[in-house]
Write a protein that holds these residues in place. Structure first.
Motif, PDB file in Angstrom:
ATOM      1  N   ALA A  53       6.543  -1.317   0.880  1.00 26.13           N
ATOM      2  CA  ALA A  53       6.410  -2.538   0.074  1.00 26.13           C
ATOM      3  C   ALA A  53       5.120  -3.290   0.378  1.00 26.13           C
ATOM      4  CB  ALA A  53       7.616  -3.448   0.284  1.00 26.13           C
ATOM      5  N   PHE A  54       4.671  -3.235   1.627  1.00 23.51           N
ATOM      6  CA  PHE A  54       3.465  -3.958   2.020  1.00 23.51           C
ATOM      7  C   PHE A  54       2.318  -3.007   2.374  1.00 23.51           C
ATOM      8  CE2 PHE A  54       6.690  -7.174   2.405  1.00 23.51           C
ATOM      9  CZ  PHE A  54       6.039  -8.334   1.999  1.00 23.51           C
ATOM     10  N   SER A  55       2.248  -1.919   1.629  1.00 27.56           N
ATOM     11  CA  SER A  55       1.166  -0.945   1.844  1.00 27.56           C
ATOM     12  C   SER A  55       0.096  -1.016   0.767  1.00 27.56           C
ATOM     13  CB  SER A  55       1.748   0.472   1.881  1.00 27.56           C
ATOM     14  OG  SER A  55       2.349   0.804   0.633  1.00 27.56           O
ATOM     15  N   SER A  56       0.176  -2.008  -0.121  1.00 24.64           N
ATOM     16  CA  SER A  56      -0.777  -2.122  -1.228  1.00 24.64           C
ATOM     17  C   SER A  56      -2.063  -2.805  -0.787  1.00 24.64           C
ATOM     18  CB  SER A  56      -0.157  -2.917  -2.372  1.00 24.64           C
ATOM     19  OG  SER A  56       0.037  -4.259  -1.981  1.00 24.64           O
ATOM     20  N   LEU A  57      -3.086  -2.726  -1.632  1.00 28.55           N
ATOM     21  CA  LEU A  57      -4.339  -3.424  -1.358  1.00 28.55           C
ATOM     22  C   LEU A  57      -4.142  -4.932  -1.335  1.00 28.55           C
ATOM     23  CD1 LEU A  57      -6.944  -1.398  -3.465  1.00 28.55           C
ATOM     24  CD2 LEU A  57      -6.779  -1.524  -0.962  1.00 28.55           C
ATOM     25  N   LEU A  58      -3.248  -5.425  -2.202  1.00 28.51           N
ATOM     26  CA  LEU A  58      -2.971  -6.861  -2.219  1.00 28.51           C
ATOM     27  C   LEU A  58      -2.404  -7.320  -0.885  1.00 28.51           C
ATOM     28  CD1 LEU A  58      -1.448  -7.501  -5.773  1.00 28.51           C
ATOM     29  CD2 LEU A  58      -3.569  -8.453  -4.844  1.00 28.51           C
ATOM     30  N   ALA A  59      -1.515  -6.513  -0.313  1.00 30.01           N
ATOM     31  CA  ALA A  59      -0.957  -6.859   0.992  1.00 30.01           C
ATOM     32  C   ALA A  59      -2.035  -6.828   2.066  1.00 30.01           C
ATOM     33  CB  ALA A  59       0.174  -5.904   1.344  1.00 30.01           C
ATOM     34  N   HIS A  60      -2.954  -5.863   1.950  1.00 30.28           N
ATOM     35  CA  HIS A  60      -4.062  -5.782   2.906  1.00 30.28           C
ATOM     36  C   HIS A  60      -4.929  -7.033   2.825  1.00 30.28           C
ATOM     37  CE1 HIS A  60      -7.345  -4.170   5.298  1.00 30.28           C
ATOM     38  NE2 HIS A  60      -8.175  -4.457   4.308  1.00 30.28           N
ATOM     39  N   TYR A  61      -5.277  -7.430   1.602  1.00 25.78           N
ATOM     40  CA  TYR A  61      -6.088  -8.630   1.437  1.00 25.78           C
ATOM     41  C   TYR A  61      -5.324  -9.886   1.852  1.00 25.78           C
ATOM     42  CZ  TYR A  61      -9.544  -5.834  -1.072  1.00 25.78           C
ATOM     43  OH  TYR A  61     -10.493  -4.901  -1.400  1.00 25.78           O
ATOM     44  N   GLY A  62      -4.007  -9.824   1.739  1.00 23.89           N
ATOM     45  CA  GLY A  62      -3.181 -10.944   2.168  1.00 23.89           C
ATOM     46  C   GLY A  62      -2.956 -10.988   3.669  1.00 23.89           C
ATOM     47  N   LYS A  63      -3.550 -10.023   4.389  1.00 25.43           N
ATOM     48  CA  LYS A  63      -3.518  -9.969   5.853  1.00 25.43           C
ATOM     49  C   LYS A  63      -2.117  -9.749   6.411  1.00 25.43           C
ATOM     50  CE  LYS A  63      -7.708 -12.760   6.350  1.00 25.43           C
ATOM     51  NZ  LYS A  63      -8.353 -13.949   6.950  1.00 25.43           N
ATOM     52  N   PHE A  64      -1.297  -8.981   5.681  1.00 23.49           N
ATOM     53  CA  PHE A  64       0.005  -8.605   6.206  1.00 23.49           C
ATOM     54  C   PHE A  64      -0.155  -7.418   7.152  1.00 23.49           C
ATOM     55  CE2 PHE A  64       1.345 -10.996   2.486  1.00 23.49           C
ATOM     56  CZ  PHE A  64       2.447 -11.684   2.972  1.00 23.49           C
ATOM     57  N   LYS A 112       5.935  -4.273  -6.185  1.00 19.48           N
ATOM     58  CA  LYS A 112       7.174  -4.597  -6.879  1.00 19.48           C
ATOM     59  C   LYS A 112       7.924  -3.343  -7.307  1.00 19.48           C
ATOM     60  CE  LYS A 112       5.843  -9.172  -8.553  1.00 19.48           C
ATOM     61  NZ  LYS A 112       5.703 -10.078  -9.706  1.00 19.48           N
ATOM     62  N   SER A 113       7.187  -2.298  -7.647  1.00 19.80           N
ATOM     63  CA  SER A 113       7.835  -1.062  -8.089  1.00 19.80           C
ATOM     64  C   SER A 113       8.706  -0.472  -6.986  1.00 19.80           C
ATOM     65  CB  SER A 113       6.788  -0.041  -8.533  1.00 19.80           C
ATOM     66  OG  SER A 113       5.890   0.249  -7.475  1.00 19.80           O
ATOM     67  N   THR A 114       8.290  -0.639  -5.743  1.00 19.28           N
ATOM     68  CA  THR A 114       9.077  -0.142  -4.613  1.00 19.28           C
ATOM     69  C   THR A 114      10.327  -0.973  -4.399  1.00 19.28           C
ATOM     70  OG1 THR A 114       7.146   0.759  -3.470  1.00 19.28           O
ATOM     71  CG2 THR A 114       9.065   0.242  -2.115  1.00 19.28           C
ATOM     72  N   VAL A 115      10.176  -2.291  -4.420  1.00 18.90           N
ATOM     73  CA  VAL A 115      11.294  -3.183  -4.104  1.00 18.90           C
ATOM     74  C   VAL A 115      12.312  -3.217  -5.241  1.00 18.90           C
ATOM     75  CG1 VAL A 115      11.932  -5.511  -3.383  1.00 18.90           C
ATOM     76  CG2 VAL A 115       9.744  -4.551  -2.659  1.00 18.90           C
ATOM     77  N   LYS A 116      11.845  -3.124  -6.478  1.00 24.70           N
ATOM     78  CA  LYS A 116      12.764  -3.180  -7.617  1.00 24.70           C
ATOM     79  C   LYS A 116      13.820  -2.087  -7.563  1.00 24.70           C
ATOM     80  CE  LYS A 116       9.899  -5.475 -11.116  1.00 24.70           C
ATOM     81  NZ  LYS A 116       9.166  -5.302 -12.402  1.00 24.70           N
TER      82      LYS A 116
END
Length: 220
Positions: A53-64, A112-116
């Motif tokens: 769920a937190f392996s996306s580029l958005l998560a990377h930029y969000g510093k998760f 979202k595709s993963t969590v849905k």
């Protein structure tokens, strides 16, 4: 730690250690999730050891970092979904804080595709809350003042002030605090200004206000 102490102590955390959520902490958290689901009609799920769920580029930029555990907030797709998820999700966030866990509300920085796929067919995914043990503690953000978020008609009781002060500590989208708390005829109400995820913010703010004031607040 009480809920009121958790309100004052909690800050959003995006970087976690690999320490598992287990034992009495896990049992207590699962029991509270089950109680919330029964009372609210939501279908909140605790997902453990799931890194996708937190392996996306958005998560990377969000510093998760190491955000492998999260709460997925599902419910019936109607006008009550987002305020309900905000209210009860924040209850679980603060419950987690009392258990020594850390959290972060996440609206878009996840797959979202993963969590849905974790929800039932008729339920809508409203938000995700990352959860775990902090690798580094969060920090306080700048906040609006009491005067900027209130509109009072007549004398202001102490319970209203207490509720507003707690509401100012509530997490909101992009920390914009786009809400107004109104006191009229001895009753409190909370309205959201336009902004991203404002309906979820309404529920979060409502929970903080009611927890600290001991009085109900309607939402508009």
């Amino acid at each position: 730690m009480t809920i009121l102490e958790a309100i004052k102590a909690r800050h959003s955390v995006r970087a976690y250690t690999k320490r598992p959520i287990d034992g009495a902490v896990l049992e207590t958290l699962q029991q509270e999730i089950a109680r919330v689901n029964e009372q609210s009609g939501l279908k909140i799920r605790l997902v453990l050891n799931e890194p996708k769920a937190f392996s996306s580029l958005l998560a990377h930029y969000g510093k998760f970092e190491n955000a492998d555990n999260y709460l997925a907030l599902f419910g019936k797709d109607d006008e009550t979904l987002y305020p309900l998820c905000g209210y009860w999700g924040e209850h679980l966030v603060l419950t987690a804080q009392t258990l020594g866990l850390n959290t972060c509300w996440v609206a878009g920085s996840y797959k979202k595709s993963t969590v849905k796929t974790l929800g039932d067919g008729g339920d809508k995914l409203a938000a995700v809350i990352s959860i775990g043990y902090a690798a580094s503690e969060g920090h306080a953000h700048r906040s609006k003042t009491y005067e900027q978020v209130t509109e009072a008609h007549g004398p202001v009781p102490q319970w209203f002030r207490d509720g507003v002060e707690a509401a100012l500590l509530a997490p909101t989208a992009i920390n914009q605090q786009r809400f107004k708390i109104v006191l009229r005829d001895g009753n409190a109400s909370i309205a959201a200004q336009r902004g991203p995820y404002a309906r979820i913010d309404l529920g979060i703010v409502q929970y903080h206000f009611e927890a600290a004031s001991g009085h109900p607040a309607s939402i508009e």
